[in-house]
Design an enzyme around this catalytic site. Sequence first.
Site, PDB file in Angstrom:
ATOM      1  N   ARG A 163      46.896  39.315  42.026  1.00 37.00           N
ATOM      2  CA  ARG A 163      44.948  39.917  41.715  1.00 37.00           C
ATOM      3  C   ARG A 163      44.758  39.613  42.428  1.00 37.00           C
ATOM      4  NH1 ARG A 163      47.761  42.448  39.368  1.00 37.00           N
ATOM      5  NH2 ARG A 163      48.957  42.397  36.965  1.00 37.00           N
ATOM      6  N   CYS A 164      43.597  39.839  42.807  1.00 35.25           N
ATOM      7  CA  CYS A 164      42.411  39.710  43.002  1.00 35.25           C
ATOM      8  C   CYS A 164      41.711  38.683  43.473  1.00 35.25           C
ATOM      9  CB  CYS A 164      40.922  41.106  42.946  1.00 35.25           C
ATOM     10  SG  CYS A 164      39.748  41.065  44.235  1.00 35.25           S
ATOM     11  N   PRO A 165      41.529  38.250  44.854  1.00 35.90           N
ATOM     12  CA  PRO A 165      41.773  39.327  45.944  1.00 35.90           C
ATOM     13  C   PRO A 165      42.750  39.063  47.002  1.00 35.90           C
ATOM     14  CG  PRO A 165      40.774  36.912  46.348  1.00 35.90           C
ATOM     15  CD  PRO A 165      40.932  36.234  44.613  1.00 35.90           C
TER      16      PRO A 165
ATOM     17  N   ASP B 130      47.754  45.568  41.210  1.00 40.81           N
ATOM     18  CA  ASP B 130      46.441  44.768  40.506  1.00 40.81           C
ATOM     19  C   ASP B 130      46.008  45.851  40.265  1.00 40.81           C
ATOM     20  OD1 ASP B 130      43.790  43.758  39.514  1.00 40.81           O
ATOM     21  OD2 ASP B 130      44.424  42.604  41.481  1.00 40.81           O
TER      22      ASP B 130
END
Length: 81
Positions: free
Chosen positions: A18-20, A45
């Site tokens: 997931r981000c980042p 994502d």
Amino acid sequence: MTDLFAQADQTLDALGLRCPEPVMMVRKTVRHMDNGETLLIIADDPATTRDIPGFCRFMEHTLVAQETDTAPYRYLLRKGV
């Protein structure tokens, strides 16, 4: 018809991240590539649909192709413009 994604020089599996994290991994991988080499990025994502194209613009790489209709998403990046 040629599958551009199958011709990538390298592949980065960012599934489950997931981000980042996906963009951080792309940045680290691209740093060790030669100009003109291609990287296939596979991610799930939804934020990558915005982040990967943005990364390419900001870092002056070419986003050759992308498939973002359904996950897993695929992006083909070429290092350098």
